[in-house]
Design a protein around this motif. Sequence first.
Motif, PDB file in Angstrom:
ATOM      1  N   ASP A   1       0.800  -1.225   0.000  1.00 53.89           N
ATOM      2  CA  ASP A   1       0.000   0.000   0.000  1.00 53.89           C
ATOM      3  C   ASP A   1       0.832   1.275   0.000  1.00 53.89           C
ATOM      4  O   ASP A   1       0.292   2.377   0.040  1.00 53.89           O
ATOM      5  CB  ASP A   1      -0.976   0.007   1.179  1.00 53.89           C
ATOM      6  N   LYS A   2       2.167   1.162  -0.072  1.00 54.81           N
ATOM      7  CA  LYS A   2       3.037   2.343  -0.115  1.00 54.81           C
ATOM      8  C   LYS A   2       3.404   2.726  -1.550  1.00 54.81           C
ATOM      9  O   LYS A   2       3.943   3.820  -1.779  1.00 54.81           O
ATOM     10  CB  LYS A   2       4.324   2.075   0.681  1.00 54.81           C
TER      11      LYS A   2
ATOM     12  N   ASP B   1       3.457   4.285  -4.995  1.00 52.93           N
ATOM     13  CA  ASP B   1       2.799   5.439  -5.585  1.00 52.93           C
ATOM     14  C   ASP B   1       3.487   5.814  -6.895  1.00 52.93           C
ATOM     15  O   ASP B   1       4.346   5.058  -7.391  1.00 52.93           O
ATOM     16  CB  ASP B   1       2.780   6.617  -4.602  1.00 52.93           C
TER      17      ASP B   1
ATOM     18  N   THR C   1       7.259   5.897  -6.818  1.00 52.02           N
ATOM     19  CA  THR C   1       7.885   4.569  -6.880  1.00 52.02           C
ATOM     20  C   THR C   1       8.157   4.182  -8.325  1.00 52.02           C
ATOM     21  O   THR C   1       9.250   3.711  -8.665  1.00 52.02           O
ATOM     22  CB  THR C   1       6.970   3.511  -6.236  1.00 52.02           C
TER      23      THR C   1
ATOM     24  N   LYS D   1      -2.633   4.595  -5.106  1.00 47.35           N
ATOM     25  CA  LYS D   1      -1.810   5.791  -4.903  1.00 47.35           C
ATOM     26  C   LYS D   1      -1.091   6.229  -6.178  1.00 47.35           C
ATOM     27  O   LYS D   1      -0.749   7.405  -6.320  1.00 47.35           O
ATOM     28  CB  LYS D   1      -0.787   5.551  -3.785  1.00 47.35           C
TER      29      LYS D   1
END
Length: 235
Positions: A48-49, A51, A54, A164
């Motif tokens: 869930d990190k 984005d 990334t 994200k």
Amino acid sequence: MATFVLVHGAWQGGWCWRRVEDRLRNFGHLVFAPTLTGLGERVHLLNDKIDLDTHIQDVLGVIESEELSNIILCGHSYGGMVITSVADKVPSTVSTLVYLDALVPESGLCTLELLPKEIGSTLLESARSTDKGFLVAPDQAKNFGVNIHDQAWVNRRSVDQPLKTFEQPIFLEGAWKLIPDRIYIYATGWAPGIGKPFYEIAQRDSGWQSNSIQCGHDVMIDKPEELTQMLIDCI
């Protein structure tokens, strides 16, 4: 010999470029088609990190580690967000930007703001309807206009996209606009599609070249020979 970096769109991976990649290599060119984190064969890294930053770092990492220069940098669909930021950060390494039925962002906007409202709403609803809440499920290949022979393959290989990556705004200094060659390729066979407004802007702007191709959104799958020639014409 030219150097191509091909950036896929949402839900897919480097696998979608296979036919174009093979053809470009057969012509003697150097080709990189990285898979963005959490997608394709890197789906095991999904979290869930992830984005937009990334995915930008994924491509910057390829350019840096392979010490690439004079790149023809091509982005498909959501990949337009990625290549714009990459070119903005390392403009000296990029000779040509190719937007393949892709988003062309302005600073401060995110993918959801650039998409037609009905598409953006559908993506948000997809994420909200899942238990985890941070993933957007892929749509069926037929809804992107993929030819009937490849629909099962594309459906099988497509995976959830981290929300994200669609929500994070892009911030640009403007250096990408100084890239000497900027080309927009519009896929006319996908309705309602996302490319038409960007294509029309490119047609009116002397700083752009514009082209169109009659096929669905996944041009690299439906028309690999024609797309390969379009990319070679960029050299």
